[in-house]
Design an enzyme around this catalytic site. Structure first.
Site, PDB file in Angstrom:
ATOM      1  N   ASP A  69       0.865  -1.174   0.000  1.00  0.00           N
ATOM      2  CA  ASP A  69       0.000   0.000   0.000  1.00  0.00           C
ATOM      3  C   ASP A  69       0.904   1.226   0.000  1.00  0.00           C
ATOM      4  O   ASP A  69       1.839   1.308   0.805  1.00  0.00           O
ATOM      5  CB  ASP A  69      -0.893  -0.010   1.246  1.00  0.00           C
ATOM      6  N   ILE A  70       0.658   2.187  -0.898  1.00  0.00           N
ATOM      7  CA  ILE A  70       1.522   3.371  -0.955  1.00  0.00           C
ATOM      8  C   ILE A  70       1.138   4.412   0.101  1.00  0.00           C
ATOM      9  O   ILE A  70       1.848   5.394   0.275  1.00  0.00           O
ATOM     10  CB  ILE A  70       1.565   4.007  -2.357  1.00  0.00           C
ATOM     11  N   ASN A 125     -13.242  -4.096   2.036  1.00  0.00           N
ATOM     12  CA  ASN A 125     -14.370  -3.176   2.002  1.00  0.00           C
ATOM     13  C   ASN A 125     -15.115  -3.278   0.678  1.00  0.00           C
ATOM     14  O   ASN A 125     -14.487  -3.452  -0.372  1.00  0.00           O
ATOM     15  CB  ASN A 125     -13.881  -1.735   2.198  1.00  0.00           C
ATOM     16  N   GLN A 132     -14.645   1.756   0.920  1.00  0.00           N
ATOM     17  CA  GLN A 132     -13.896   1.321  -0.253  1.00  0.00           C
ATOM     18  C   GLN A 132     -13.575   2.561  -1.088  1.00  0.00           C
ATOM     19  O   GLN A 132     -14.465   3.221  -1.610  1.00  0.00           O
ATOM     20  CB  GLN A 132     -14.704   0.321  -1.087  1.00  0.00           C
ATOM     21  N   HIS A 138     -10.116  -5.675  -3.254  1.00  0.00           N
ATOM     22  CA  HIS A 138      -8.786  -5.825  -2.655  1.00  0.00           C
ATOM     23  C   HIS A 138      -8.914  -6.052  -1.152  1.00  0.00           C
ATOM     24  O   HIS A 138      -9.844  -5.571  -0.512  1.00  0.00           O
ATOM     25  CB  HIS A 138      -7.878  -4.631  -2.954  1.00  0.00           C
ATOM     26  N   PHE A 139      -7.976  -6.817  -0.634  1.00  0.00           N
ATOM     27  CA  PHE A 139      -7.878  -7.122   0.786  1.00  0.00           C
ATOM     28  C   PHE A 139      -6.650  -6.409   1.333  1.00  0.00           C
ATOM     29  O   PHE A 139      -5.606  -6.374   0.683  1.00  0.00           O
ATOM     30  CB  PHE A 139      -7.712  -8.631   1.015  1.00  0.00           C
ATOM     31  N   HIS A 140      -6.771  -5.866   2.526  1.00  0.00           N
ATOM     32  CA  HIS A 140      -5.647  -5.237   3.223  1.00  0.00           C
ATOM     33  C   HIS A 140      -5.089  -6.232   4.233  1.00  0.00           C
ATOM     34  O   HIS A 140      -5.854  -6.799   5.019  1.00  0.00           O
ATOM     35  CB  HIS A 140      -6.106  -4.002   3.995  1.00  0.00           C
TER      36      HIS A 140
END
Length: 200
Positions: A69-70, A125, A132, A138-140
């Site tokens: 994640d940036i 989300n 979201q 996408h999953f974190h």
């Protein structure tokens, strides 16, 4: 926001995850199948400057991508996304869902080993009311360091602009390189056991 509200102004005009998917093709695009280990890109194939802003890719599998994640909540915050543009989990097809389920544990172990943090959140989300921001599944994976949440709340705030800092490119490159190395080891164990999936 109502279900009929125009989301064009809420979501970005182009999907950054689709941009990453295009810039980091899967090895199977040129062969009938790919081994698990070939889904972890080489240093050359993982060149972060292929997109702007830089993308620090850990995994480029047929149906799944993983990258740092940036705007990480903590060091080692990883995103695991479907390769094909799907807005919500309910939109995933069988093979996509299966591959996400296969890779999540390997990536979670990788994150824990590299960061030294064994507690983590896996968060996903669906839609703007559920926080979201990018309309692409996408999953974190968010490592949670040794400090505990405030006793009054007994939980971490999942998302908040004040908690996130931009990922430093030098640290991102170093962290992604280390994570790819550990992920290759995790994949090697799966392949060595001869169970699960030797090929994608």
């Amino acid at each position: 926001m109502s279900d009929t509200a125009d989301l064009d102004s809420y979501y970005p005009s182009t999907c950054p995850f689709c941009t990453i998917a295009s810039a980091f093709p899967c090895a199977s695009s040129t062969s009938a199948s790919t081994t698990l280990s070939s889904a972890v890109p080489s240093e050359e194939a993982a060149d972060p400057t292929r997109v702007d802003p830089n993308a620090f890719v850990l995994l480029s599998a047929p149906e799944v991508l993983a990258f740092l994640d940036i705007l990480p909540m903590t060091r080692g915050h990883v995103l695991v996304a479907s390769r094909t543009h799907r807005k919500k989990v309910a939109d995933l097809e069988g093979a996509e869902a299966s591959e996400v389920g296969f890779w999540l544990p390997l990536l979670a172990r990788t994150v824990a080993k590299v960061t030294g943090v064994t507690d983590y959140n896996i968060v996903q989300n669906n839609g703007p009311r559920a926080a979201q921001v990018i309309p692409h599944v996408h999953f974190h994976i968010i490592p949670r360091p040794a400090s505990l949440p405030q006793v009054a709340h007994k939980s971490w705030t999942m998302f908040g602009r004040g908690q996130r800092d931009e990922l430093d490119d030098e640290d991102g490159a170093k962290l992604a390189r280390e994570m790819r190395g550990v992920l290759r080891e995790e994949v090697g164990r799966v392949e060595g056991r001869g169970r699960g999936r030797g090929k994608l």
